[in-house]
Design a protein around this motif. Structure first.
Motif, PDB file in Angstrom:
ATOM      1  N   ALA A 197       7.120  -4.105  11.933  1.00  0.00           N
ATOM      2  CA  ALA A 197       6.381  -4.522  10.738  1.00  0.00           C
ATOM      3  C   ALA A 197       4.907  -4.727  11.054  1.00  0.00           C
ATOM      4  N   ALA A 198       4.595  -5.108  12.295  1.00  0.00           N
ATOM      5  CA  ALA A 198       3.216  -5.357  12.711  1.00  0.00           C
ATOM      6  C   ALA A 198       2.381  -4.085  12.752  1.00  0.00           C
ATOM      7  N   HIS A 199       3.009  -2.907  12.643  1.00  0.00           N
ATOM      8  CA  HIS A 199       2.238  -1.670  12.550  1.00  0.00           C
ATOM      9  C   HIS A 199       1.351  -1.656  11.305  1.00  0.00           C
ATOM     10  N   SER A 200       1.642  -2.548  10.371  1.00  0.00           N
ATOM     11  CA  SER A 200       0.821  -2.674   9.171  1.00  0.00           C
ATOM     12  C   SER A 200      -0.503  -3.367   9.447  1.00  0.00           C
ATOM     13  N   SER A 201      -0.716  -3.831  10.683  1.00  0.00           N
ATOM     14  CA  SER A 201      -1.879  -4.641  11.061  1.00  0.00           C
ATOM     15  C   SER A 201      -1.892  -5.981  10.347  1.00  0.00           C
ATOM     16  N   ALA A 202      -0.715  -6.430   9.921  1.00  0.00           N
ATOM     17  CA  ALA A 202      -0.578  -7.740   9.285  1.00  0.00           C
ATOM     18  C   ALA A 202       0.346  -8.602  10.126  1.00  0.00           C
ATOM     19  N   GLY A 203      -0.066  -9.828  10.368  1.00  0.00           N
ATOM     20  CA  GLY A 203       0.754 -10.744  11.136  1.00  0.00           C
ATOM     21  C   GLY A 203       1.964 -11.206  10.344  1.00  0.00           C
ATOM     22  N   PRO A 204       2.982 -11.717  11.026  1.00  0.00           N
ATOM     23  CA  PRO A 204       4.210 -12.130  10.334  1.00  0.00           C
ATOM     24  C   PRO A 204       4.019 -13.295   9.379  1.00  0.00           C
ATOM     25  N   GLN A 205       2.882 -13.979   9.467  1.00  0.00           N
ATOM     26  CA  GLN A 205       2.627 -15.133   8.613  1.00  0.00           C
ATOM     27  C   GLN A 205       1.865 -14.779   7.336  1.00  0.00           C
ATOM     28  N   VAL A 206       1.502 -13.512   7.154  1.00  0.00           N
ATOM     29  CA  VAL A 206       0.660 -13.111   6.018  1.00  0.00           C
ATOM     30  C   VAL A 206       1.504 -12.944   4.760  1.00  0.00           C
ATOM     31  N   PRO A 207       1.190 -13.656   3.666  1.00  0.00           N
ATOM     32  CA  PRO A 207       1.952 -13.508   2.420  1.00  0.00           C
ATOM     33  C   PRO A 207       1.894 -12.071   1.892  1.00  0.00           C
ATOM     34  N   GLY A 208       2.946 -11.673   1.202  1.00  0.00           N
ATOM     35  CA  GLY A 208       2.984 -10.350   0.586  1.00  0.00           C
ATOM     36  C   GLY A 208       3.334  -9.227   1.539  1.00  0.00           C
ATOM     37  N   THR A 209       3.911  -9.554   2.688  1.00  0.00           N
ATOM     38  CA  THR A 209       4.243  -8.516   3.669  1.00  0.00           C
ATOM     39  C   THR A 209       5.751  -8.372   3.877  1.00  0.00           C
ATOM     40  N   GLY A 210       6.564  -9.021   3.041  1.00  0.00           N
ATOM     41  CA  GLY A 210       8.010  -8.928   3.185  1.00  0.00           C
ATOM     42  C   GLY A 210       8.509  -7.504   3.175  1.00  0.00           C
ATOM     43  N   LEU A 211       7.818  -6.656   2.423  1.00  0.00           N
ATOM     44  CA  LEU A 211       8.176  -5.239   2.344  1.00  0.00           C
ATOM     45  C   LEU A 211       8.184  -4.587   3.720  1.00  0.00           C
ATOM     46  N   PHE A 212       7.273  -5.021   4.598  1.00  0.00           N
ATOM     47  CA  PHE A 212       7.162  -4.382   5.912  1.00  0.00           C
ATOM     48  C   PHE A 212       8.347  -4.748   6.805  1.00  0.00           C
ATOM     49  N   GLY A 213       8.911  -5.934   6.599  1.00  0.00           N
ATOM     50  CA  GLY A 213      10.129  -6.272   7.315  1.00  0.00           C
ATOM     51  C   GLY A 213      11.298  -5.428   6.834  1.00  0.00           C
ATOM     52  N   MET A 214      11.380  -5.218   5.518  1.00  0.00           N
ATOM     53  CA  MET A 214      12.457  -4.418   4.952  1.00  0.00           C
ATOM     54  C   MET A 214      12.315  -2.931   5.271  1.00  0.00           C
ATOM     55  N   TRP A 215      11.119  -2.530   5.723  1.00  0.00           N
ATOM     56  CA  TRP A 215      10.893  -1.129   6.094  1.00  0.00           C
ATOM     57  C   TRP A 215      11.854  -0.680   7.192  1.00  0.00           C
ATOM     58  N   GLN A 216      12.438  -1.613   7.918  1.00  0.00           N
ATOM     59  CA  GLN A 216      13.399  -1.297   8.973  1.00  0.00           C
ATOM     60  C   GLN A 216      14.492  -0.361   8.453  1.00  0.00           C
ATOM     61  N   ALA A 217      14.877  -0.514   7.190  1.00  0.00           N
ATOM     62  CA  ALA A 217      15.945   0.318   6.624  1.00  0.00           C
ATOM     63  C   ALA A 217      15.563   1.786   6.575  1.00  0.00           C
ATOM     64  N   ILE A 218      14.259   2.077   6.483  1.00  0.00           N
ATOM     65  CA  ILE A 218      13.792   3.463   6.419  1.00  0.00           C
ATOM     66  C   ILE A 218      14.214   4.242   7.663  1.00  0.00           C
ATOM     67  N   PHE A 219      14.181   3.586   8.811  1.00  0.00           N
ATOM     68  CA  PHE A 219      14.517   4.291  10.052  1.00  0.00           C
ATOM     69  C   PHE A 219      15.988   4.688  10.089  1.00  0.00           C
ATOM     70  N   HIS A 220      16.830   3.888   9.471  1.00  0.00           N
ATOM     71  CA  HIS A 220      18.239   4.256   9.398  1.00  0.00           C
ATOM     72  C   HIS A 220      18.464   5.380   8.387  1.00  0.00           C
ATOM     73  N   LEU A 221      17.620   5.471   7.378  1.00  0.00           N
ATOM     74  CA  LEU A 221      17.747   6.544   6.387  1.00  0.00           C
ATOM     75  C   LEU A 221      17.195   7.870   6.908  1.00  0.00           C
ATOM     76  N   PHE A 222      16.035   7.821   7.568  1.00  0.00           N
ATOM     77  CA  PHE A 222      15.329   9.065   7.886  1.00  0.00           C
ATOM     78  C   PHE A 222      15.052   9.268   9.373  1.00  0.00           C
ATOM     79  N   GLY A 223      15.306   8.274  10.196  1.00  0.00           N
ATOM     80  CA  GLY A 223      15.009   8.409  11.611  1.00  0.00           C
ATOM     81  C   GLY A 223      13.530   8.311  11.899  1.00  0.00           C
ATOM     82  N   GLN A 224      13.199   8.561  13.147  1.00  0.00           N
ATOM     83  CA  GLN A 224      11.809   8.553  13.605  1.00  0.00           C
ATOM     84  C   GLN A 224      11.552   9.854  14.369  1.00  0.00           C
TER      85      GLN A 224
END
Length: 516
Positions: A197-224
């Motif tokens: 999630a930190a690839h967004s250049s946003a720290g884990p404490q920054v509001p409005g970044t929950g989406l970046f944590g949920m991005w983990q699901a993308i790797f299971h859908l499409f791989g890297q």
């Protein structure tokens, strides 16, 4: 010579826009200020015989789109290699969790340490997956979700199971550390999710970044995915395809002015005094530079004030490129451990502290760090028997106390200390190394503070808000002037969608004007 369209900037988005326009029959010229195309997609021989990506390593979003197929990039030499597992969390005590594209295999790996945590991870991915599917049309540059009615039904079911609409809103508005605290039990899994999630250049404490944590699901859908030959393979295939469509690329051609008159684009002026007349321009550089510095006269009114108010944090990525005589000697490793990202962040607190210190202009006391060893899956990058080790700190200060010239050696030493802890004997394998600091990134690529995505990708600067709501269609108040690049809709990174969308907007407007 006159051109139908001039593109300013030969990063991958500029080249993709150029390819779509040339494919449609436009006479296209791409102007690049440096001696090579690519921007953040460059690959360089930093150490004799060893080739390193200068920023992007994994190409994920573009492989969710139709762009490679529509532009027939495989025919132009582009080949992607899957990085599976996409992440391996390597902890100081020697334990590790492997995150595979297969959710089942990932859950099994987590369960070796904690069955309850494995179950929580499975539930988290089940919750996040339909949310990620709903984003796909925007990421792909498609205009509507109407072609995906099943996504809505799945999303509605997930919202009901996950606590209702208000819980979803809370998750999206939360910092990603908060959503992980609610749904994941411990740092065993939360830390490696946060490191991505930190690839967004946003720290884990920054509001409005929950989406970046949920991005983990993308790797299971499409791989890297990694392009064989490094990120430059994408660039090279785009240049070949552009030339096959009749387009032109000119290097060492910095643009100093975008000329306008009567509310329309009139031409482009270069640093050497040359001038091109054209009625259509696409800028694929930082939107602030394009519209507030190069545009003559500069953008004015509310559109300019909104653009000027967009934000860039001081926390960015810094790199260390290391040529080695062998792969990192992690204890008890096997071949899978070198295929994807190797994460060394053990706690979300460590990551949060690093971002807070970087924002304050300090080199973090404990560097958050991850590695890529792409030579393990791509033998073109290093001499036989040798390897490339790409080491990245996602929470480095763009501006640092004392200046990067004085902090460079301290940064190198901190990085190597982390590696030596995870891979004892790593220092003995080093053949050569080169740091790539935010200051150097800014100088080479004209990235303010070294940001490859130009602007932060918080919720208010994503999708239909990127760079601003008024400019998110890629159109500007100047007729014939369009914007693309990492700072435009829908998102930065190796997506290509901003290039495709800008080309589509230009062609639609041109067609409409030709009717009148």
């Amino acid at each position: 010579m006159s051109y139908d369209v001039i593109i300013v900037g030969a990063g991958h988005n500029g080249l993709i826009a150029a390819c779509y326009l040339a494919k449609a029959g436009c006479k296209v010229l791409v102007l690049e200020s440096s001696d090579k195309p690519g921007g953040g997609s460059r690959t360089e021989e930093r150490i004799p015989g060893f080739h390193f990506d200068m920023h992007a390593v994994a190409h994920n979003i573009i492989n969710m789109t139709a762009i490679p197929r529509e532009l027939r990039l495989a025919e132009a030499g582009l080949e992607y290699i899957e990085m599976n597992p996409f992440t391996v969390s390597i902890r100081a005590d020697g334990s590790r969790v492997r995150f595979y594209r297969s959710l089942e295999a990932t859950v099994k790996s987590i369960a070796e340490y904690d069955q309850e945590e494995a179950n929580a991870y499975a539930r988290f991915i089940e919750y996040a997956t339909p949310l990620m599917r709903v984003l796909l049309p925007a990421l792909r540059g498609e205009s509507s979700l109407l072609n995906y009615p099943g996504y809505f039904l799945e999303l509605i079911r997930t919202i009901r199971r996950g606590g209702g609409l208000f819980r979803l809103m809370q998750d999206l508005l939360s910092p990603y550390e908060s959503i992980l605290q609610r749904r994941i039990k411990s740092d065993l899994v939360a830390a490696p999710i946060s490191a991505y999630a930190a690839h967004s250049s946003a720290g884990p404490q920054v509001p409005g970044t929950g989406l970046f944590g949920m991005w983990q699901a993308i790797f299971h859908l499409f791989g890297q995915w990694h392009p064989r030959g490094g990120s430059v393979a994408l660039v090279n295939s785009l240049v070949r395809r552009l030339e096959s469509f009749g387009g032109e690329l000119r290097l060492n051609a910095p643009v100093t002015r975008i000329e306008t008159g009567e509310g329309k684009v009139r031409g482009i002026a270069l640093e050497n005094g040359e001038r091109y007349e054209t009625a259509r321009v696409v800028t694929a550089i930082h939107p602030k530079i394009a519209l507030l510095e190069l545009l003559d006269p500069p953008l004015a009114g509310m559109a300019a004030r909104e653009l000027a108010a967009t934000r860039t944090s001081n926390a960015v990525q810094a790199l260390l490129h290391v040529a080695t005589s062998r792969l990192p000697p992690y204890p008890n490793s096997h071949t899978d451990d070198f295929k994807g990202l190797q994460n060394f962040v053990e706690t979300v607190t460590e990551l949060r502290t690093g971002f807070i210190q970087a924002e304050a202009g300090r080199l973090p006391d404990q560097l958050p760090l991850y590695a890529f060893t792409t030579s393990a899956i791509d033998a073109t990058l290093a001499p036989p028997g040798c390897h490339t080790v790409y080491l990245a700190c996602p929470a480095a200060p763009g501006r640092v106390e004392g200046g990067w010239e004085n902090c460079r050696e301290a940064f190198i030493e901190k990085v190597l200390a982390v590696m030596e802890q995870r891979a004892p004997g790593f220092r003995d394998t080093i053949i050569g190394l080169e740091a790539f600091t935010p200051q150097e990134m800014e100088s080479l690529n004209r990235w303010p503070l070294g940001h490859p995505m130009y602007l932060d990708i918080t919720l208010d600067q994503l999708g239909l808000m990127r760079p601003t709501r008024r400019l998110s269609s890629h159109r500007t108040p100047i007729a014939g002037l369009f914007i693309s690049g990492a700072g435009t809709a829908p998102v930065g990174g190796i997506a290509g969608t901003p290039g495709k969308r800008a080309a589509a907007a230009l062609l639609a407007d041109w067609k409409e004007r030709s009717k009148n």
